[in-house]
Design an enzyme around this catalytic site. Structure first.
Site, PDB file in Angstrom:
ATOM      1  N   HIS A  12      -4.975  -0.394   2.144  1.00 47.52           N
ATOM      2  CA  HIS A  12      -3.995  -1.238   2.837  1.00 47.52           C
ATOM      3  C   HIS A  12      -4.468  -2.690   2.827  1.00 47.52           C
ATOM      4  O   HIS A  12      -5.231  -3.115   3.695  1.00 47.52           O
ATOM      5  CB  HIS A  12      -3.806  -0.725   4.274  1.00 47.52           C
ATOM      6  CG  HIS A  12      -2.664  -1.361   4.999  1.00 47.52           C
ATOM      7  ND1 HIS A  12      -1.721  -0.628   5.688  1.00 47.52           N
ATOM      8  CD2 HIS A  12      -2.283  -2.650   5.146  1.00 47.52           C
ATOM      9  CE1 HIS A  12      -0.830  -1.441   6.234  1.00 47.52           C
ATOM     10  NE2 HIS A  12      -1.158  -2.680   5.918  1.00 47.52           N
ATOM     11  N   HIS A  14      -2.831  -6.616   1.926  1.00 47.56           N
ATOM     12  CA  HIS A  14      -1.713  -7.467   1.502  1.00 47.56           C
ATOM     13  C   HIS A  14      -2.223  -8.625   0.654  1.00 47.56           C
ATOM     14  O   HIS A  14      -3.116  -9.357   1.081  1.00 47.56           O
ATOM     15  CB  HIS A  14      -0.982  -8.038   2.720  1.00 47.56           C
ATOM     16  CG  HIS A  14      -0.293  -7.000   3.549  1.00 47.56           C
ATOM     17  ND1 HIS A  14       1.049  -6.718   3.427  1.00 47.56           N
ATOM     18  CD2 HIS A  14      -0.766  -6.156   4.505  1.00 47.56           C
ATOM     19  CE1 HIS A  14       1.380  -5.761   4.294  1.00 47.56           C
ATOM     20  NE2 HIS A  14       0.287  -5.404   4.955  1.00 47.56           N
ATOM     21  N   ASP A  16      -0.696 -11.484  -0.148  1.00 44.33           N
ATOM     22  CA  ASP A  16      -0.454 -12.827   0.400  1.00 44.33           C
ATOM     23  C   ASP A  16      -1.310 -13.145   1.621  1.00 44.33           C
ATOM     24  O   ASP A  16      -1.432 -14.300   2.011  1.00 44.33           O
ATOM     25  CB  ASP A  16       1.040 -13.047   0.706  1.00 44.33           C
ATOM     26  CG  ASP A  16       1.639 -11.926   1.538  1.00 44.33           C
ATOM     27  OD1 ASP A  16       0.897 -11.011   1.930  1.00 44.33           O
ATOM     28  OD2 ASP A  16       2.853 -11.968   1.805  1.00 44.33           O
ATOM     29  N   HIS A 207       4.531   0.982   7.246  1.00 45.18           N
ATOM     30  CA  HIS A 207       3.945   0.387   8.452  1.00 45.18           C
ATOM     31  C   HIS A 207       4.706   0.974   9.645  1.00 45.18           C
ATOM     32  O   HIS A 207       5.921   0.773   9.759  1.00 45.18           O
ATOM     33  CB  HIS A 207       4.177  -1.123   8.485  1.00 45.18           C
ATOM     34  CG  HIS A 207       3.258  -1.920   7.617  1.00 45.18           C
ATOM     35  ND1 HIS A 207       3.356  -1.954   6.264  1.00 45.18           N
ATOM     36  CD2 HIS A 207       2.207  -2.722   7.948  1.00 45.18           C
ATOM     37  CE1 HIS A 207       2.414  -2.749   5.773  1.00 45.18           C
ATOM     38  NE2 HIS A 207       1.693  -3.232   6.768  1.00 45.18           N
ATOM     39  N   GLU A 210       2.660   0.085  14.724  1.00 39.74           N
ATOM     40  CA  GLU A 210       1.624  -0.959  14.712  1.00 39.74           C
ATOM     41  C   GLU A 210       1.525  -1.626  16.075  1.00 39.74           C
ATOM     42  O   GLU A 210       0.441  -1.853  16.580  1.00 39.74           O
ATOM     43  CB  GLU A 210       1.962  -1.998  13.623  1.00 39.74           C
ATOM     44  CG  GLU A 210       0.917  -3.115  13.524  1.00 39.74           C
ATOM     45  CD  GLU A 210       1.145  -4.046  12.340  1.00 39.74           C
ATOM     46  OE1 GLU A 210       2.144  -3.853  11.617  1.00 39.74           O
ATOM     47  OE2 GLU A 210       0.310  -4.950  12.149  1.00 39.74           O
ATOM     48  N   ASP A 288      -6.257  -4.877   5.932  1.00 36.85           N
ATOM     49  CA  ASP A 288      -4.891  -5.375   6.135  1.00 36.85           C
ATOM     50  C   ASP A 288      -4.736  -6.708   5.394  1.00 36.85           C
ATOM     51  O   ASP A 288      -3.983  -6.805   4.442  1.00 36.85           O
ATOM     52  CB  ASP A 288      -4.543  -5.533   7.628  1.00 36.85           C
ATOM     53  CG  ASP A 288      -3.046  -5.444   7.880  1.00 36.85           C
ATOM     54  OD1 ASP A 288      -2.297  -5.151   6.923  1.00 36.85           O
ATOM     55  OD2 ASP A 288      -2.613  -5.676   9.032  1.00 36.85           O
TER      56      ASP A 288
HETATM   57 ZN   LIG Z   1      -0.155  -4.319   6.761  1.00 31.93          ZN
END
Ligand SMILES: [Zn+2]
Length: 343
Positions: A12, A14, A16, A207, A210, A288
Site C-alpha cells: 500500500h 501511493h 503521488d 480503502h 480508515e 501509505d
Molecule cells: Zn492509502
C-alpha cells in the site's frame, strides 16, 4: 534488528504521496510556467528552498483531519502531468524502496488526476508501468501498479480507467482500488463497476474503515469483492467484524504513521495492528505515503518497535502475509520466497 536490511514487501504505497522533495524542487525550478506560485517564498539558497518544498509535501503528525492530510498531494499532482515526470517518479519510488531492501512493492495512483497535461489514460498508465519496469532491470526489486479511483467522483468515470488499464493487466497492472475521503457508505454505488473490474481480471483492494465507518469494511468485501482492505482501523472495537474478515482470509494493509496523522488513532500504541494479528487477521505493514507521512518501511517497523517491542517472528509474519496477499504472479511470488530465510 536492522530493519533497513531486512527483506520487506509493501502493498500500500501511493505514488503521488511518495515523491522525493529533491525531485519536486527540481521540477518546480525547471518549469517555466505557472509553477511560479509554488516558487514564491521558497527562499534564496537551495537548502532553504528544499526545506520549504518539504514543508509543502509532508503532513504534520497531528493533522486535524484526513482532508488536511490529503492537501499534501496538491503540488505532486500538479507536477505529475507529463509522461517523463510520471515515468521518473515511478522509477525513483522503486529505487527508494530497493535501497531499504523492499523486494516487492505495489504502487498505486489514480490516473484520473493526471490528465491536466492532455495525456490520455493509456499514456498515463503506460508511463508509470514503464518507470516500474525500468527500475526492475536495475535494482533487486519487483513491482506492480494498482489503479486507484477517487470514489468521490462520478461512478461512470471508473469504466474508462478500467478499460485503459486492461491491456496492462498481468504486464505491470494488477488491481483496482477505491480511495479518497470516506464520508459515506460508498460501496453500493460501485457494485456494478467492481463486478466489471473483476470480470476483466483486476484484483480488488479498497480503502475502507480508515477514519470511522466500520460498515464500509464489510461492504467492501461483500459488495465489492475486496481481497484486501486498506487500513481497516475502524473495526478495532468490533470483534465480530474482525472475526468475519479473518475467516474470509482478507488481508489488511496497515499504515500506522498515516493513521496517526489522520487521527484514525491517537498514538501508535493505540494502533490495532498487533491486536488484529492476535485475532487472526492477516495484517501487512505499509507506508501509505512515504513523503507525506515522512516515513519508509524501515520507519514503520522502527515506529512499531518503539511502541510495542516487536520481535523477529512479527517481521516474518508480516513478510509472509504480504507475500501471500500480494497480487504478484506465481513466478514473482516464488522469487520473493527466497528472501524469507534472511529475516
Ligand atoms: Zn492509502
Amino acid at each position: 534488528m536492522n530493519y533497513g536490511k531486512v527483506p520487506k514487501i509493501e502493498l500500500h504505497c501511493h505514488l503521488d504521496g511518495s515523491l522525493r522533495p529533491e525531485t519536486v524542487l527540481e521540477l518546480i525550478e525547471s518549469s517555466k510556467d505557472t509553477t511560479e506560485k509554488y516558487l514564491q517564498g521558497l527562499g534564496e539558497n537551495r537548502e532553504a528552498r528544499l526545506q520549504a518544498v518539504t514543508t509543502l509535501l509532508v503532513a504534520p503528525y497531528d493533522c486535524d483531519s484526513l482532508d488536511t492530510y490529503l492537501k499534501r498531494f496538491e503540488l505532486p499532482i500538479y507536477l505529475m502531468q507529463t509522461e517523463e515526470v510520471l515515468e521518473r517518479v515511478a522509477f525513483e519510488l522503486m529505487e527508494d524502496c530497493a535501497k531499504e531492501a523492499v523486494k516487492y512493492v505495489e504502487i498505486r495512483f489514480a490516473p484520473q488526476l493526471h490528465t491536466e497535461g492532455q495525456l490520455d489514460y493509456d499514456r498515463i498508465i503506460g508511463s508509470v508501468v514503464k518507470g516500474v519496469k525500468r527500475a526492475e532491470q536495475i535494482f533487486e526489486i519487483r513491482g506492480n501498479v494498482i489503479l486507484s479511483y477517487m470514489r468521490n467522483s462520478d461512478v461512470e468515470g471508473i469504466y474508462s480507467v478500467l478499460d485503459a488499464g486492461k491491456p496492462y493487466l498481468g504486464k505491470g497492472v494488477v488491481a483496482i482500488d477505491l480511495c479518497a475521503g470516506e464520508r459515506d457508505l460508498f460501496a453500493p454505488r460501485f457494485k456494478e463497476a467492481m463486478g466489471y473490474a473483476r470480470k476483466l481480471g483486476y484484483h480488488v483492494t479498497i480503502h475502507a474503515g480508515e477514519t470511522g465507518i466500520t460498515q464500509n469494511i464489510v461492504d467492501a468485501i461483500e459488495i465489492l469483492g475486496a481481497e484486501r482492505i486498506g487500513h481497516g482501523v475502524a473495526m478495532m472495537d468490533n470483534p465480530e467484524i474482525q472475526k468475519k474478515v479473518a475467516e474470509r482470509g482478507i488481508f489488511i494493509e496497515c499504515c500506522p504513521t498515516s493513521n496517526l496523522q489522520t487521527s484514525a488513532v491517537e498514538k501508535i500504541k493505540d494502533h490495532p495492528i498487533l491486536p488484529f494479528e492476535r485475532e487472526g487477521l492477516l495484517i501487512t505493514l505499509n507506508t501509505d505515503n512515504r513523503t507525506v507521512s515522512n516515513t519508509s518501511m524501515t520507519g514503520e517497523f522502527e515506529c512499531l518497535e518503539k511502541a510495542f517491542d516487536i520481535e523477529t517472528d512479527f517481521c516474518k509474519t508480516v513478510y509472509e502475509n504480504a507475500l501471500e496477499g500480494s497480487f504478484a504472479d506465481i513466478e514473482t511470488k516464488a522469487w520473493l520466497t527466497q528472501f524469507k530465510s534472511q529475516i
